[in-house]
Enzyme design. Structure first.
Site, PDB file in Angstrom:
ATOM      1  N   PHE A  73       0.816  -1.224   0.000  1.00 40.90           N
ATOM      2  CA  PHE A  73       0.000   0.000   0.000  1.00 40.90           C
ATOM      3  C   PHE A  73       0.844   1.266   0.000  1.00 40.90           C
ATOM      4  O   PHE A  73       0.489   2.257  -0.587  1.00 40.90           O
ATOM      5  CB  PHE A  73      -0.802   0.074   1.300  1.00 40.90           C
ATOM      6  CG  PHE A  73      -1.992  -0.817   1.347  1.00 40.90           C
ATOM      7  CD1 PHE A  73      -3.106  -0.421   2.049  1.00 40.90           C
ATOM      8  CD2 PHE A  73      -1.997  -2.019   0.698  1.00 40.90           C
ATOM      9  CE1 PHE A  73      -4.215  -1.237   2.105  1.00 40.90           C
ATOM     10  CE2 PHE A  73      -3.106  -2.832   0.762  1.00 40.90           C
ATOM     11  CZ  PHE A  73      -4.221  -2.451   1.464  1.00 40.90           C
ATOM     12  N   CYS A  84     -25.715 -10.680  -0.426  1.00 39.64           N
ATOM     13  CA  CYS A  84     -25.966 -11.952   0.248  1.00 39.64           C
ATOM     14  C   CYS A  84     -27.003 -12.764  -0.531  1.00 39.64           C
ATOM     15  O   CYS A  84     -28.049 -12.240  -0.912  1.00 39.64           O
ATOM     16  CB  CYS A  84     -26.473 -11.647   1.646  1.00 39.64           C
ATOM     17  SG  CYS A  84     -26.959 -13.099   2.580  1.00 39.64           S
ATOM     18  N   HIS A  88      -5.296  -6.445  10.990  1.00 38.64           N
ATOM     19  CA  HIS A  88      -6.146  -5.694  10.067  1.00 38.64           C
ATOM     20  C   HIS A  88      -7.188  -6.563   9.379  1.00 38.64           C
ATOM     21  O   HIS A  88      -7.775  -6.158   8.380  1.00 38.64           O
ATOM     22  CB  HIS A  88      -5.277  -4.958   9.035  1.00 38.64           C
ATOM     23  CG  HIS A  88      -4.371  -3.932   9.657  1.00 38.64           C
ATOM     24  ND1 HIS A  88      -3.284  -3.390   8.999  1.00 38.64           N
ATOM     25  CD2 HIS A  88      -4.383  -3.356  10.883  1.00 38.64           C
ATOM     26  CE1 HIS A  88      -2.678  -2.523   9.813  1.00 38.64           C
ATOM     27  NE2 HIS A  88      -3.322  -2.498  10.960  1.00 38.64           N
ATOM     28  N   ILE A 142      -3.431  -8.832   5.101  1.00 40.59           N
ATOM     29  CA  ILE A 142      -4.827  -9.291   5.070  1.00 40.59           C
ATOM     30  C   ILE A 142      -5.034 -10.382   4.038  1.00 40.59           C
ATOM     31  O   ILE A 142      -6.150 -10.624   3.599  1.00 40.59           O
ATOM     32  CB  ILE A 142      -5.778  -8.099   4.785  1.00 40.59           C
ATOM     33  CG1 ILE A 142      -5.381  -7.379   3.486  1.00 40.59           C
ATOM     34  CG2 ILE A 142      -5.765  -7.107   5.950  1.00 40.59           C
ATOM     35  CD1 ILE A 142      -6.339  -6.262   3.083  1.00 40.59           C
ATOM     36  N   CYS A 191     -22.239 -10.879   5.558  1.00 45.51           N
ATOM     37  CA  CYS A 191     -23.415 -10.081   5.212  1.00 45.51           C
ATOM     38  C   CYS A 191     -23.649  -9.090   6.343  1.00 45.51           C
ATOM     39  O   CYS A 191     -23.653  -9.470   7.519  1.00 45.51           O
ATOM     40  CB  CYS A 191     -24.628 -10.987   5.028  1.00 45.51           C
ATOM     41  SG  CYS A 191     -26.161 -10.044   4.826  1.00 45.51           S
TER      42      CYS A 191
HETATM   43 ZN    ZN Z   1     -27.627 -11.875   4.499  1.00 40.19          ZN
END
Ligand code: ZN
Length: 248
Positions: free
Chosen positions: A39, A157, A125, A109, A133
């Protein structure tokens, strides 16, 4: 960058031979050796052209206000596929397996430590491999994020239609307190601390290592850092190369 000297290699090996509760604290440099862009480096994400600076795109406010743009950036820059662990990841997993290393604390990550076999990985992190969701908390893996999106490019979702959010700590969000507590505990009990691939200038890395009270503090980083003075051994070389040479 200078290369690790024979004297440094011998000293590192003797530190490891005499330790039983090693903690590894790793930054972006551990992942860049697997081909993941840093980054904050000169060639990294922060200097590439987007309508907003990456630190703004990667903030919680931006995620909820401009979700489609967040995911456009996230898919292109953070969901890197086909990446494999390098020699550093594998050696750390071997050290844990051998009962010499108690924890890997990472700012990355990408899940590469677990992919290499490490069990106790404290991801400060979060991880792009976990997604939830925001309505019903159903978990989703990274491939769902890559392959499922509505007409705006937003992953929804499949159970309730809710917005899915990566389990990554965005700017403006707090670090997970349980992860922090476990990291502090590991550092307090450690008899050796290896810090690799980080300049330690990125908050909150700098403060964390104060919990370590042992006398074997090793810094491995390609470039010199402001923290070189606090270490008992400083090696300016590739983390994969240096750890790869360690005999267990
Ligand atoms: Zn959901």
């Amino acid at each position: 960058m200078k290369n690790e000297t024979a004297e440094q290699a011998t000293k590192l090996q003797s530190y490891i031979d005499s330790s039983k509760r090693i903690v590894f604290f790793g930054g972006a440099g551990v992942s860049t050796e697997s081909g993941i862009p840093d980054f904050r480096s000169k060639d990294g994400l922060y200097n590439q052209k987007w309508d907003w600076p990456p630190e703004e795109i990667l903030s919680a406010d931006f995620f909820f206000a401009n979700t489609a743009e967040f995911y456009r950036f996230y898919r292109e820059k953070l969901l890197v596929s086909g990446i494999k662990p390098n020699a550093a990841h594998y050696k750390l997993a071997e050290l844990e397996q051998a009962g010499k290393l108690s924890a890997v604390i990472t700012q990355n990550i990408d899940g590469l430590h677990q992919a290499a076999g490490s069990k106790n990985v404290l991801e400060l992190h979060g991880s792009t491999l976990r997604n939830f969701c925001t309505k019903c908390s159903k978990p989703f893996d990274a491939s769902y994020i890559s392959s499922h999106q509505d007409e705006k490019g937003i992953p929804r979702c499949d159970k309730c239609g809710g917005l899915i959010k990566p389990d990554v700590v965005l700017y403006g969000e707090s670090l997970n307190q349980d992860t922090i507590s476990r990291a502090i505990d590991a550092l307090q009990k450690a008899d050796m601390l290896i810090i690799g691939g980080t300049s330690l200038t990125v908050y909150p890395a700098a403060g964390r290592i104060n919990y370590f009270s042992g006398n074997k503090l090793v810094l491995i980083n390609k470039a010199a850092t402001q923290s070189d003075g606090i270490a008992t051994l400083v090696i300016h070389d590739s983390i994969g190369k240096v750890l790869g040479r360690i005999a267990i």
